[in-house]
Design a protein around this motif. Structure first.
Motif, mmCIF file in Angstrom:
data_model
loop_
_atom_site.group_PDB
_atom_site.id
_atom_site.type_symbol
_atom_site.label_atom_id
_atom_site.label_comp_id
_atom_site.label_asym_id
_atom_site.label_seq_id
_atom_site.Cartn_x
_atom_site.Cartn_y
_atom_site.Cartn_z
ATOM 1 N N ARG A 75 4.561 6.499 24.539
ATOM 2 C CA ARG A 75 3.338 5.831 25.012
ATOM 3 C C ARG A 75 2.466 5.306 23.868
ATOM 4 N N PHE A 76 2.871 5.551 22.626
ATOM 5 C CA PHE A 76 2.069 5.186 21.464
ATOM 6 C C PHE A 76 2.663 3.968 20.766
ATOM 7 N N THR A 77 1.804 2.976 20.484
ATOM 8 C CA THR A 77 2.233 1.746 19.811
ATOM 9 C C THR A 77 1.267 1.429 18.691
ATOM 10 N N ILE A 78 1.819 1.079 17.524
ATOM 11 C CA ILE A 78 1.002 0.541 16.435
ATOM 12 C C ILE A 78 1.247 -0.964 16.392
ATOM 13 N N SER A 79 0.157 -1.729 16.327
ATOM 14 C CA SER A 79 0.234 -3.161 16.068
ATOM 15 C C SER A 79 -0.318 -3.405 14.673
ATOM 16 N N PHE A 80 0.373 -4.231 13.881
ATOM 17 C CA PHE A 80 -0.013 -4.435 12.482
ATOM 18 C C PHE A 80 -0.129 -5.921 12.186
ATOM 19 N N ASN A 81 -1.267 -6.330 11.636
ATOM 20 C CA ASN A 81 -1.512 -7.728 11.249
ATOM 21 C C ASN A 81 -1.768 -7.766 9.754
ATOM 22 N N LYS A 82 -0.714 -8.082 8.989
ATOM 23 C CA LYS A 82 -0.813 -8.024 7.536
ATOM 24 C C LYS A 82 -1.798 -9.055 6.986
ATOM 25 N N SER A 83 -1.808 -10.251 7.529
ATOM 26 C CA SER A 83 -2.685 -11.303 6.998
ATOM 27 C C SER A 83 -4.158 -10.960 7.215
ATOM 28 N N ALA A 84 -4.445 -10.296 8.333
ATOM 29 C CA ALA A 84 -5.828 -9.908 8.632
ATOM 30 C C ALA A 84 -6.181 -8.550 8.042
ATOM 31 N N LYS A 85 -5.190 -7.846 7.527
ATOM 32 C CA LYS A 85 -5.353 -6.495 7.004
ATOM 33 C C LYS A 85 -5.972 -5.584 8.063
ATOM 34 N N PRO A 87 -9.006 20.270 18.207
ATOM 35 C CA PRO A 87 -10.033 21.173 17.665
ATOM 36 C C PRO A 87 -9.440 22.440 17.064
ATOM 37 N N GLY A 88 -9.887 22.786 15.865
ATOM 38 C CA GLY A 88 -9.434 23.997 15.204
ATOM 39 C C GLY A 88 -8.079 23.893 14.544
ATOM 40 N N LYS A 89 -7.511 22.717 14.550
ATOM 41 C CA LYS A 89 -6.186 22.519 13.965
ATOM 42 C C LYS A 89 -6.246 21.455 12.867
ATOM 43 N N GLY A 90 -5.194 21.431 12.035
ATOM 44 C CA GLY A 90 -5.086 20.371 11.058
ATOM 45 C C GLY A 90 -4.509 19.110 11.688
ATOM 46 N N PRO A 91 -4.699 17.972 11.026
ATOM 47 C CA PRO A 91 -4.113 16.730 11.537
ATOM 48 C C PRO A 91 -2.590 16.815 11.562
ATOM 49 N N ALA A 92 -1.980 16.104 12.509
ATOM 50 C CA ALA A 92 -0.522 16.051 12.607
ATOM 51 C C ALA A 92 -0.099 14.600 12.766
ATOM 52 N N LEU A 93 0.955 14.223 12.066
ATOM 53 C CA LEU A 93 1.426 12.835 12.121
ATOM 54 C C LEU A 93 1.836 12.469 13.539
ATOM 55 N N LEU A 94 1.333 11.307 13.995
ATOM 56 C CA LEU A 94 1.632 10.822 15.341
ATOM 57 C C LEU A 94 2.665 9.704 15.290
ATOM 58 N N ILE A 95 2.386 8.696 14.481
ATOM 59 C CA ILE A 95 3.247 7.520 14.374
ATOM 60 C C ILE A 95 2.838 6.780 13.113
ATOM 61 N N ALA A 96 3.765 6.023 12.516
ATOM 62 C CA ALA A 96 3.445 5.318 11.276
ATOM 63 C C ALA A 96 4.202 3.999 11.220
ATOM 64 N N ILE A 97 3.710 3.081 10.365
ATOM 65 C CA ILE A 97 4.314 1.765 10.258
ATOM 66 C C ILE A 97 4.243 1.280 8.824
ATOM 67 N N ARG A 98 5.210 0.475 8.422
ATOM 68 C CA ARG A 98 5.176 -0.207 7.127
ATOM 69 C C ARG A 98 4.753 -1.657 7.358
ATOM 70 N N PRO A 99 4.178 -2.304 6.355
ATOM 71 C CA PRO A 99 3.594 -3.637 6.557
ATOM 72 C C PRO A 99 4.584 -4.755 6.781
ATOM 73 N N ASP A 100 5.878 -4.492 6.668
ATOM 74 C CA ASP A 100 6.858 -5.544 6.946
ATOM 75 C C ASP A 100 7.242 -5.586 8.424
ATOM 76 N N VAL A 101 6.590 -4.744 9.229
ATOM 77 C CA VAL A 101 6.859 -4.682 10.668
ATOM 78 C C VAL A 101 5.554 -4.960 11.405
ATOM 79 N N SER A 102 5.585 -5.753 12.465
ATOM 80 C CA SER A 102 4.352 -6.109 13.174
ATOM 81 C C SER A 102 4.024 -5.148 14.313
ATOM 82 N N GLU A 103 5.014 -4.402 14.777
ATOM 83 C CA GLU A 103 4.759 -3.473 15.878
ATOM 84 C C GLU A 103 5.780 -2.351 15.851
#
Lengths: 111, 115
Positions: free
Chosen positions: A61-71, A40-56
């Motif tokens: 404690r933070f994990t991104i899961s990526f399913n390219k075929s399902a978008k 609250p009261g702050k701007g967004p800050a980058l937490l974590i990011a992924i490119r589509p050639d990687v699935s996870e």
């Protein structure tokens, strides 16, 4: 017309639990998918990011899961803590490093 | 280290007035952006700039103008303020990249109400 659809709108999780936020996109030209955290009261800050050639991708404690075929991609917060209570935005990047944001998820972690 | 600085933090305008939202960054980033954040809608891109003297429209540019005379500054101007422009405005900056994917650094926003 929302190019990046995010769910749920809000989420309540007990301390120590797993928080899961989901996003879906249509534009296959997107080639970078970041998650931003906003207090609250702050701007967004980058937490974590992924490119589509990687699935996870995992950072602490933070994990991104990526399913390219399902978008679809999702953020998992393991061992959720009260300090994680914030608004989380998924996003997708298009040409010119422009961000297209999801609508946001308000996370509350109960102690 | 200041990062991205936005001024003012809060402002109330009357319908039809004009104002300039200021944004400055000290990270020598080429790219700068203006977003607006409305409740339940996420952030939407208003204008962006890839370098001094170069600006382009984003998703919601109507009612706004920008200029970029220096690398550091990227002001956003509202002409003839309307109630629909009540929002929180965020400025951001990033390094340039041919493929995208550089983190954007955000300021803390300007909360604007138009009555």
């Amino acid at each position: 017309q929302q190019q990046v659809k995010q769910s749920p709108q809000s989420l309540i999780v007990q301390k120590g639990g797993i928080s899961i936020i989901n996003c879906a996109y249509e534009n296959t030209a997107f080639d970078y998918f970041p998650w931003y955290q906003q207090f609250p009261g702050k701007g967004p800050a980058l937490l974590i990011a992924i490119r589509p050639d990687v699935s996870e991708k995992k950072e602490g404690r933070f994990t991104i899961s990526f399913n390219k075929s399902a978008k679809q991609f999702s953020l998992h917060i393991m061992d959720s803590q009260p300090g994680d209570s914030a608004t989380y935005f998924c996003a997708a990047v298009e040409y010119g490093n422009k961000l297209v944001f999801g609508a946001g998820t308000i996370l509350r972690v109960k102690s | 280290n200041a990062g991205v600085t936005q001024t003012p933090k809060f402002r109330i305008l009357k319908i039809g007035q004009s104002m300039t939202l200021q944004c400055a960054q000290d990270m020598n980033h080429n790219y700068m952006y203006w977003y607006r954040q409305d409740p339940g809608m996420g952030l939407k891109l208003i204008y962006y700039s890839v370098g001094a003297g170069i600006t382009d429209k984003g998703e919601v540019p109507n009612g706004y103008n920008v200029s970029r005379s220096t690398t550091e500054d990227f002001p956003l101007r509202l002409e003839l303020a309307a109630p629909s422009q009540t929002s929180v405005y965020f400025c951001a900056s990033s390094y340039d990249t041919p493929t995208g994917g550089m983190p954007q650094h955000f300021g803390d926003g300007t909360r604007l109400s138009i009555l």
